[in-house]
Write a protein that holds these residues in place. Structure first.
Motif, PDB file in Angstrom:
ATOM      1  N   LEU A  68       0.596  -1.265   0.170  1.00 19.92           N
ATOM      2  CA  LEU A  68       0.136  -0.290  -0.339  1.00 19.92           C
ATOM      3  C   LEU A  68       1.406   1.255  -0.322  1.00 19.92           C
ATOM      4  CD1 LEU A  68      -2.577  -1.768   2.851  1.00 19.92           C
ATOM      5  CD2 LEU A  68      -2.756  -1.729   0.058  1.00 19.92           C
ATOM      6  N   GLY A  69       1.705   1.011  -0.148  1.00 14.28           N
ATOM      7  CA  GLY A  69       3.376   1.968   0.052  1.00 14.28           C
ATOM      8  C   GLY A  69       3.607   3.057   1.528  1.00 14.28           C
ATOM      9  N   ALA A  70       4.789   3.435   1.541  1.00 14.58           N
ATOM     10  CA  ALA A  70       4.855   4.157   2.353  1.00 14.58           C
ATOM     11  C   ALA A  70       5.352   3.222   3.618  1.00 14.58           C
ATOM     12  CB  ALA A  70       4.168   5.130   3.732  1.00 14.58           C
ATOM     13  N   GLY A  71       5.484   1.566   3.631  1.00 18.05           N
ATOM     14  CA  GLY A  71       5.328   0.791   4.619  1.00 18.05           C
ATOM     15  C   GLY A  71       4.409  -0.295   5.511  1.00 18.05           C
ATOM     16  N   ALA A  72       3.268   0.051   4.465  1.00 14.41           N
ATOM     17  CA  ALA A  72       1.827  -0.609   4.386  1.00 14.41           C
ATOM     18  C   ALA A  72       1.539  -1.239   3.745  1.00 14.41           C
ATOM     19  CB  ALA A  72       0.767   0.872   5.129  1.00 14.41           C
ATOM     20  N   PHE A  73       1.702  -3.039   4.222  1.00 17.27           N
ATOM     21  CA  PHE A  73       0.849  -3.833   3.613  1.00 17.27           C
ATOM     22  C   PHE A  73      -1.171  -4.507   4.116  1.00 17.27           C
ATOM     23  CE2 PHE A  73       5.327  -3.317   3.538  1.00 17.27           C
ATOM     24  CZ  PHE A  73       6.243  -3.589   2.612  1.00 17.27           C
ATOM     25  N   MET A  74      -1.264  -4.309   2.570  1.00 16.82           N
ATOM     26  CA  MET A  74      -2.739  -5.677   2.919  1.00 16.82           C
ATOM     27  C   MET A  74      -2.322  -7.387   2.926  1.00 16.82           C
ATOM     28  SD  MET A  74      -5.800  -7.079   2.121  1.00 16.82           S
ATOM     29  CE  MET A  74      -5.900  -7.079   1.127  1.00 16.82           C
ATOM     30  N   VAL A  75      -2.885  -7.680   3.583  1.00 12.03           N
ATOM     31  CA  VAL A  75      -2.574  -9.612   3.512  1.00 12.03           C
ATOM     32  C   VAL A  75      -4.012  -9.736   3.976  1.00 12.03           C
ATOM     33  CG1 VAL A  75      -1.766 -11.427   5.074  1.00 12.03           C
ATOM     34  CG2 VAL A  75       0.021  -9.636   5.205  1.00 12.03           C
ATOM     35  N   THR A  76      -4.460 -11.116   3.035  1.00 12.57           N
ATOM     36  CA  THR A  76      -5.552 -11.829   2.505  1.00 12.57           C
ATOM     37  C   THR A  76      -5.451 -13.389   2.165  1.00 12.57           C
ATOM     38  OG1 THR A  76      -7.182 -11.428   1.167  1.00 12.57           O
ATOM     39  CG2 THR A  76      -5.730 -10.750   0.312  1.00 12.57           C
ATOM     40  N   THR A  87       8.114  -1.114  10.178  1.00  9.81           N
ATOM     41  CA  THR A  87       8.852   0.174  10.895  1.00  9.81           C
ATOM     42  C   THR A  87      10.687   0.173  11.248  1.00  9.81           C
ATOM     43  OG1 THR A  87       9.454  -0.566  13.389  1.00  9.81           O
ATOM     44  CG2 THR A  87       6.604   0.486  12.625  1.00  9.81           C
ATOM     45  N   ASP A  88      11.183   1.142  11.345  1.00  9.55           N
ATOM     46  CA  ASP A  88      12.857   0.424  12.042  1.00  9.55           C
ATOM     47  C   ASP A  88      13.205   0.074  12.952  1.00  9.55           C
ATOM     48  OD1 ASP A  88      13.187   3.287  10.037  1.00  9.55           O
ATOM     49  OD2 ASP A  88      12.968   4.579  11.184  1.00  9.55           O
ATOM     50  N   GLU A  89      11.769  -0.304  13.876  1.00  4.41           N
ATOM     51  CA  GLU A  89      11.874  -1.101  14.766  1.00  4.41           C
ATOM     52  C   GLU A  89      11.769  -2.710  14.356  1.00  4.41           C
ATOM     53  OE1 GLU A  89      10.437   1.359  18.235  1.00  4.41           O
ATOM     54  OE2 GLU A  89      11.914   2.795  18.150  1.00  4.41           O
ATOM     55  N   GLY A  90      11.033  -2.698  13.254  1.00  2.00           N
ATOM     56  CA  GLY A  90       9.981  -4.229  13.678  1.00  2.00           C
ATOM     57  C   GLY A  90       8.689  -4.057  12.919  1.00  2.00           C
ATOM     58  N   LEU A  91       7.664  -4.827  12.840  1.00  2.00           N
ATOM     59  CA  LEU A  91       6.249  -4.857  12.328  1.00  2.00           C
ATOM     60  C   LEU A  91       5.213  -4.586  13.551  1.00  2.00           C
ATOM     61  CD1 LEU A  91       6.804  -7.408  10.612  1.00  2.00           C
ATOM     62  CD2 LEU A  91       7.221  -5.531   9.853  1.00  2.00           C
ATOM     63  N   ILE A  92       4.245  -3.512  13.132  1.00  2.00           N
ATOM     64  CA  ILE A  92       3.478  -3.406  13.625  1.00  2.00           C
ATOM     65  C   ILE A  92       2.559  -4.250  13.095  1.00  2.00           C
ATOM     66  CG2 ILE A  92       1.722  -1.853  14.526  1.00  2.00           C
ATOM     67  CD1 ILE A  92       2.910   0.577  14.233  1.00  2.00           C
ATOM     68  N   VAL A  93       1.177  -5.263  13.391  1.00  2.00           N
ATOM     69  CA  VAL A  93       1.297  -5.402  12.991  1.00  2.00           C
ATOM     70  C   VAL A  93      -1.117  -5.463  13.410  1.00  2.00           C
ATOM     71  CG1 VAL A  93      -0.426  -7.804  13.131  1.00  2.00           C
ATOM     72  CG2 VAL A  93       2.231  -8.122  12.801  1.00  2.00           C
ATOM     73  N   VAL A  94      -1.484  -5.299  12.555  1.00  2.00           N
ATOM     74  CA  VAL A  94      -3.466  -4.915  12.801  1.00  2.00           C
ATOM     75  C   VAL A  94      -4.350  -5.692  12.983  1.00  2.00           C
ATOM     76  CG1 VAL A  94      -4.677  -3.255  12.548  1.00  2.00           C
ATOM     77  CG2 VAL A  94      -2.874  -2.590  12.518  1.00  2.00           C
ATOM     78  N   SER A 207       0.268   6.346   3.855  1.00  3.78           N
ATOM     79  CA  SER A 207      -0.313   5.238   2.495  1.00  3.78           C
ATOM     80  C   SER A 207      -1.588   6.313   2.646  1.00  3.78           C
ATOM     81  CB  SER A 207      -0.145   4.165   2.857  1.00  3.78           C
ATOM     82  OG  SER A 207      -0.411   4.014   3.805  1.00  3.78           O
ATOM     83  N   GLN A 208      -2.307   7.070   3.574  1.00  5.80           N
ATOM     84  CA  GLN A 208      -2.988   6.660   3.028  1.00  5.80           C
ATOM     85  C   GLN A 208      -4.513   5.417   2.700  1.00  5.80           C
ATOM     86  OE1 GLN A 208      -2.251  10.008  -0.876  1.00  5.80           O
ATOM     87  NE2 GLN A 208      -4.603  11.358   0.466  1.00  5.80           N
TER      88      GLN A 208
END
Ligand SMILES: [Zn+2]
Length: 352
Positions: A68-76, A87-94, A207-208
């Motif tokens: 999705l840009g700017a470090g954001a990804f959608m997984v399906t 992120t520079d420190e790892g990953l944020i999972v939503v 990434s809007q």
């Protein structure tokens, strides 16, 4: 036996000819759509429309990552959606939907090999969207879990080991909480009761991307009963306002095989306002107990079953010509939506 209708009733009725009383009950309501009502075996659903389909998923992997840009990804995996932010420190999972399950960990490894998951955000408390959380915590000890206080309250009551309690909570309505980590930032906001109390908007400005789960279904009919809405007026408020509230390019909606856009929100809003209008019109033109046998008119449950059926049948017939070829799965859940709308108008009030 329900007394709703579709063309197949006639064949079914013929097969029940040995029971004349039952056959008589299966008479369709006048003006009914040919869409099969609930609780009737339907072996012929409408085909999924092109607009309802997502890009291909590699069967060997079983999931797809959309950058999705700017470090954001959608997984399906094709039906559920979650998001990962690098992120520079790892990953944020939503979110952590069990149907995607360990593919979340595979996708995380694919996005940032060897990176630690530092944060897990819960969009809301429902098992089908966060029930894999404990397994993410197990492989990432010490990570933070972030959720709205309403979600924490629901999880405290549930006591479900698969959905560990949040370690960071925020409270209030329209009091955004900003989660920052390793140069990335997510704004979390709760607009009030909607799909479930505590169901939040997750806004990745870089990434809007707006993530809002179980409220909008891009290209598709909403899941049944307006996606099992806890608060139908709250869902109307949210769908009617999010395009103005966020300058998003991409909507991660939690379901279906593709992300959405503002046009998908507009289409769903148009459907919802038509649904409201059709239910209002049917409520206004349907007489109580009309056509019922006298013995049943002293049974208020029967009177309202018959009334709600006739309102629903009229609502479905009104909407089908406009929406059946615009939303995938329209035929699957339209009776549910009309019935839920009719019930909401009568108990929550008629205002949109
Ligand atoms: Zn949900």
């Amino acid at each position: 036996m329900r007394t709703r209708t579709f063309a197949g009733w006639l064949m079914l009725s013929a097969s029940l000819a040995a029971s004349p009383a039952l056959t008589q009950e299966l008479t369709p309501y006048p003006g009914a759509s040919d869409i099969a009502p609930p609780m009737v075996h339907n072996d012929h659903y409408d085909l999924v429309l092109e607009a309802g389909k997502g890009a291909d998923i590699d069967p060997a992997k079983g999931y797809r990552i959309d950058d999705l840009g700017a470090g954001a990804f959608m997984v399906t995996e094709g039906i559920y959606q979650m998001m990962i932010v690098k992120t520079d420190e790892g990953l944020i999972v939503v979110d952590a939907p069990p149907p995607i399950g360990d593919k979340i960990l595979k996708a995380a490894e694919e996005i940032a090999p060897g990176a630690k998951i530092t944060h897990l955000v819960y969009s809301h408390a429902h098992v089908d969207h966060i029930g894999f959380a404990a397994q993410i915590v197990a492989t990432n000890p010490g990570m933070e879990i972030v959720a709205h206080q309403e979600t924490a309250d629901i999880l405290a009551r549930a006591g479900d080991a698969n959905r560990p309690m949040p370690t960071v909570t925020f409270d209030g309505i329209d009091q955004p909480f900003t989660l920052t980590a390793g140069g990335q930032s997510l704004e979390l906001n709760y607009s009030g009761p909607n799909h479930e109390p505590g169901n939040i908007e997750i806004w990745h400005a870089d990434s809007q991307t707006l993530m809002l789960i179980d409220v909008v279904f891009p290209g598709w009919m909403m899941w049944r009963r307006m996606a099992i809405a806890h608060d139908i007026p709250g869902v109307f408020d949210l769908v009617g306002s999010i395009n103005a509230k966020y300058d998003f390019k991409t909507l991660v909606s939690g379901h279906v095989g593709r992300t959405g856009t503002k046009a998908d929100v507009e289409a769903q809003w148009a459907f919802m306002t038509d649904l409201h209008g059709a239910a209002m019109k049917a409520l206004g033109s349907t007489a109580i107990a009309e056509g019922m046998r006298a013995e049943d008119t002293t049974n208020p449950w029967a009177v309202f079953d018959n009334f709600i059926d006739r309102v629903t049948v009229q609502c479905v017939a009104e909407l089908a010509p406009t929406w059946r070829d615009k939303l995938s799965g329209f035929d699957v859940f339209i009776y549910d939506q009309c019935m839920a709308m009719e019930q909401s108008i009568r108990v929550d009030g008629p205002s949109l």
